[in-house]
Design a protein around this motif. Structure first.
Motif, PDB file in Angstrom:
ATOM      1  N   ASN A  41       7.380   0.534   1.211  1.00 52.56           N
ATOM      2  CA  ASN A  41       7.352   1.331  -0.055  1.00 52.56           C
ATOM      3  C   ASN A  41       7.824   0.331  -1.317  1.00 52.56           C
ATOM      4  OD1 ASN A  41       6.117   3.559   0.569  1.00 52.56           O
ATOM      5  ND2 ASN A  41       7.999   4.436   1.511  1.00 52.56           N
ATOM      6  N   ARG A  42       9.023  -0.118  -0.708  1.00 55.58           N
ATOM      7  CA  ARG A  42       9.737  -1.079  -1.870  1.00 55.58           C
ATOM      8  C   ARG A  42       8.783  -2.505  -2.082  1.00 55.58           C
ATOM      9  NH1 ARG A  42      14.594  -1.781  -3.830  1.00 55.58           N
ATOM     10  NH2 ARG A  42      15.340  -3.899  -4.112  1.00 55.58           N
ATOM     11  N   PHE A  43       8.050  -2.883  -0.806  1.00 56.62           N
ATOM     12  CA  PHE A  43       7.336  -4.245  -1.067  1.00 56.62           C
ATOM     13  C   PHE A  43       5.951  -3.669  -1.858  1.00 56.62           C
ATOM     14  CE2 PHE A  43       3.606  -6.583   0.922  1.00 56.62           C
ATOM     15  CZ  PHE A  43       4.109  -7.780   0.511  1.00 56.62           C
ATOM     16  N   ASP A  44       5.443  -2.500  -1.869  1.00 54.12           N
ATOM     17  CA  ASP A  44       4.337  -2.116  -2.751  1.00 54.12           C
ATOM     18  C   ASP A  44       4.888  -2.055  -4.055  1.00 54.12           C
ATOM     19  OD1 ASP A  44       2.412  -2.024  -0.717  1.00 54.12           O
ATOM     20  OD2 ASP A  44       2.621   0.228  -0.414  1.00 54.12           O
ATOM     21  N   GLU A  45       6.114  -1.433  -4.375  1.00 52.57           N
ATOM     22  CA  GLU A  45       6.661  -1.156  -5.550  1.00 52.57           C
ATOM     23  C   GLU A  45       7.008  -2.467  -6.258  1.00 52.57           C
ATOM     24  OE1 GLU A  45      10.059   1.072  -8.162  1.00 52.57           O
ATOM     25  OE2 GLU A  45      10.187   0.996  -5.993  1.00 52.57           O
ATOM     26  N   ILE A  46       7.256  -3.678  -5.436  1.00 51.71           N
ATOM     27  CA  ILE A  46       7.641  -4.927  -6.249  1.00 51.71           C
ATOM     28  C   ILE A  46       6.176  -5.494  -6.361  1.00 51.71           C
ATOM     29  CG2 ILE A  46       8.367  -7.125  -5.735  1.00 51.71           C
ATOM     30  CD1 ILE A  46      10.652  -6.017  -4.380  1.00 51.71           C
ATOM     31  N   LEU A  47       5.368  -5.287  -5.568  1.00 46.73           N
ATOM     32  CA  LEU A  47       3.877  -6.109  -5.920  1.00 46.73           C
ATOM     33  C   LEU A  47       3.274  -5.500  -7.096  1.00 46.73           C
ATOM     34  CD1 LEU A  47       2.405  -6.744  -2.256  1.00 46.73           C
ATOM     35  CD2 LEU A  47       3.307  -8.484  -4.005  1.00 46.73           C
ATOM     36  N   ASP A  48       3.367  -4.036  -7.187  1.00 44.44           N
ATOM     37  CA  ASP A  48       2.810  -3.252  -8.340  1.00 44.44           C
ATOM     38  C   ASP A  48       3.316  -3.787  -9.583  1.00 44.44           C
ATOM     39  OD1 ASP A  48       1.060  -1.111  -9.359  1.00 44.44           O
ATOM     40  OD2 ASP A  48       3.231  -0.272  -9.892  1.00 44.44           O
ATOM     41  N   SER A  49       4.860  -3.831  -9.490  1.00 42.13           N
ATOM     42  CA  SER A  49       5.382  -4.298 -10.708  1.00 42.13           C
ATOM     43  C   SER A  49       5.208  -5.642 -11.043  1.00 42.13           C
ATOM     44  CB  SER A  49       6.906  -4.290 -10.524  1.00 42.13           C
ATOM     45  OG  SER A  49       7.594  -4.648 -11.562  1.00 42.13           O
ATOM     46  N   ILE A  50       4.941  -6.647  -9.973  1.00 35.82           N
ATOM     47  CA  ILE A  50       4.549  -7.935 -10.624  1.00 35.82           C
ATOM     48  C   ILE A  50       3.211  -8.031 -11.205  1.00 35.82           C
ATOM     49  CG2 ILE A  50       3.891 -10.185  -9.633  1.00 35.82           C
ATOM     50  CD1 ILE A  50       6.063  -9.711  -7.502  1.00 35.82           C
TER      51      ILE A  50
END
Length: 173
Positions: A41-50
């Protein structure tokens, strides 16, 4: 998700992202807490934010030529009551450039930062999360360059070190 699976996701993302692959790989390292599993979930959130969060430039100057002079980065929201002391403290220890990321302040914080001659000001509008914070700061690192020193702090944090009244922060980096 194991590290190898995460690397495959990164490889796929790298093809569509305008951001440096080292940025993505740095996030991967950040995400691993223990063992070989990543918080997906954290991985997805960071990639989405990038990919989707915009760091809008309000005012930007050239960074100091001296790469040993740290650039201070601060994400803030409604910190006007703290900012005068914040700038004074960090100037006293030798910070020459402040990179301030305003996250929708409504108390005059952004305007105060705009009055500071040594502050670059950016705007981020998405709701704050620690993952987004990491992505925003890393976008700033990409803008200013990786081969230099940075100090990332919150507006309520004042770094102190032994004999800081005698030694500029550049002397300890």
């Amino acid at each position: 998700m194991c590290k190898d699976d995460a690397k495959r996701v990164i490889a796929k993302y790298r093809k569509t992202s305008p951001y440096n692959s080292s940025l993505i790989e740095g996030f991967l390292d950040f995400l691993y807490k223990e063992g070989d599993e990543v918080n997906i979930n954290r991985f997805d959130e960071i990639l989405d934010s990038i990919e989707n969060d915009r760091v809008e430039t309000i005012r930007r100057r050239q960074p100091p030529e001296n790469r040993m002079s740290p650039i201070l980065i601060c994400v803030f929201k409604n910190e006007l009551v703290r900012l005068q002391r914040f700038f004074q403290h960090y100037r006293n220890i030798g910070i020459k450039l402040f990179v301030m990321l305003d996250n929708n302040s409504s108390d005059g914080s952004r305007e105060f930062c705009m009055e500071q001659d040594d502050a670059d000001v950016f705007e981020v509008t998405h709701a704050f999360s620690s993952a987004r914070h990491v992505a925003w700061v890393n976008k700033i690192l990409e803008m200013y360059g990786r081969e230099r020193w940075y100090l990332s702090v919150d507006a309520d944090e004042l770094l102190d070190y032994i004999e800081s009244e005698h030694y500029d922060i550049s002397a300890i980096v």
